[in-house]
Design a protein around this motif. Sequence first.
Motif, mmCIF file in Angstrom:
data_model
loop_
_atom_site.group_PDB
_atom_site.id
_atom_site.type_symbol
_atom_site.label_atom_id
_atom_site.label_comp_id
_atom_site.label_asym_id
_atom_site.label_seq_id
_atom_site.Cartn_x
_atom_site.Cartn_y
_atom_site.Cartn_z
ATOM 1 N N ILE A 6 10.057 1.908 -4.722
ATOM 2 C CA ILE A 6 9.417 2.351 -3.484
ATOM 3 C C ILE A 6 8.484 3.512 -3.803
ATOM 4 O O ILE A 6 8.918 4.586 -4.231
ATOM 5 C CB ILE A 6 10.456 2.784 -2.437
ATOM 6 C CG1 ILE A 6 11.385 1.609 -2.123
ATOM 7 C CG2 ILE A 6 9.766 3.276 -1.167
ATOM 8 C CD1 ILE A 6 12.522 1.958 -1.194
ATOM 9 N N THR A 23 14.762 0.985 4.518
ATOM 10 C CA THR A 23 15.635 0.703 3.371
ATOM 11 C C THR A 23 17.105 0.990 3.650
ATOM 12 O O THR A 23 17.940 0.818 2.760
ATOM 13 C CB THR A 23 15.186 1.524 2.147
ATOM 14 O OG1 THR A 23 15.219 2.922 2.454
ATOM 15 C CG2 THR A 23 13.790 1.138 1.719
ATOM 16 N N PHE A 26 19.677 -1.478 2.557
ATOM 17 C CA PHE A 26 19.878 -1.623 1.115
ATOM 18 C C PHE A 26 20.937 -0.676 0.569
ATOM 19 O O PHE A 26 21.520 -0.924 -0.487
ATOM 20 C CB PHE A 26 18.571 -1.327 0.352
ATOM 21 C CG PHE A 26 17.413 -2.201 0.738
ATOM 22 C CD1 PHE A 26 17.607 -3.418 1.362
ATOM 23 C CD2 PHE A 26 16.116 -1.789 0.477
ATOM 24 C CE1 PHE A 26 16.527 -4.223 1.707
ATOM 25 C CE2 PHE A 26 15.033 -2.587 0.815
ATOM 26 C CZ PHE A 26 15.240 -3.805 1.434
ATOM 27 N N ILE A 34 17.602 0.896 -6.138
ATOM 28 C CA ILE A 34 16.331 1.406 -5.608
ATOM 29 C C ILE A 34 15.848 2.616 -6.403
ATOM 30 O O ILE A 34 16.629 3.522 -6.702
ATOM 31 C CB ILE A 34 16.467 1.804 -4.130
ATOM 32 C CG1 ILE A 34 16.931 0.620 -3.288
ATOM 33 C CG2 ILE A 34 15.139 2.330 -3.591
ATOM 34 C CD1 ILE A 34 17.131 0.963 -1.813
ATOM 35 N N GLY A 195 14.279 -3.989 7.213
ATOM 36 C CA GLY A 195 15.050 -3.948 5.976
ATOM 37 C C GLY A 195 16.059 -5.077 5.914
ATOM 38 O O GLY A 195 16.310 -5.650 4.846
#
Length: 304
Positions: A6, A23, A26, A34, A195
Amino acid sequence: MKKILIIHYSQTGQLTDIVQSVTAPFKNNETVSIVYENIKPKPAFPFPWSATQFCDVFPESVEGIPCEIEPVQFDPNESYDLVILAYQVWFLAPSLPITAFLNSPEAKVMNGRPVLTIIGCRNMWLLAHETVKQQIIKSGGRLFGNIVLGDRTNNLLGVLTIAIWMLSGKKKMFFGLLPDAGISDKDIHDASKFGTILMKSLKNNDPESIQETLNMHGAVTVVPQYILFEKRIQRIFKIWSKFILRKGERGNPARKFRVRLFLGYLFAAIAVIAPVSTVLSILAVKFKKDEIQNAIDYFSKNIV
């Protein structure tokens, strides 16, 4: 395990909040890894900033002239399953730090990878997105989807609240007498739904664009009157940017007078030109239906 990179830059922190919301599904998921990369301009842009500082980034923003940025911390040779690029819109163009990243060698990290863009803006983003999309393609990336969060306040009132926020740092307006500046807290919070869609796509190893699915949940809305509005403003911006750049690069004292002239133009535009242009744009939707429809069809089909 799915690896996601990201990349973002947020001057006010609002875009960071949007990224965190998108996000959120996630997090605490063992199947996803990530890496967050916050692009850092060198020197950092102030917030809040003065009216002159704000206008001094205008020519470079319009012309796509990168600023200097700190070295990135991620490994551009790493293989990611998805790259998310989140950016702000400055003067109908991507912010200077994101422009700098897109023009850097590290942008090769997008080569051969699906790229999702997240835009945090006031209300106009189409031309900035066209610029970013071409840079992604140039780097070998494939635009996977686009999410746009904007200020829902009407155009004229939004100009006022954003200006106050940028110059004072205060998002809450006069004890509620005016709407809060920027994107609403509710819209930021609700962005987590995107997301969830991304998570499902990654889990199913779906390599195709998910824009249609995102749009069903409100990811992108093309406002007809803004299409002609953006193009008209961009033509004017190009004239001003070249006029200022003839006196040197950003920070050069020799161009300060011309920057202040542009600031005066902005005040006039907000007070006089913007209301008139808003009315003309509404009328254009009625009297230039074919041109507007062709533009809507183009942007709707070419978001990714």
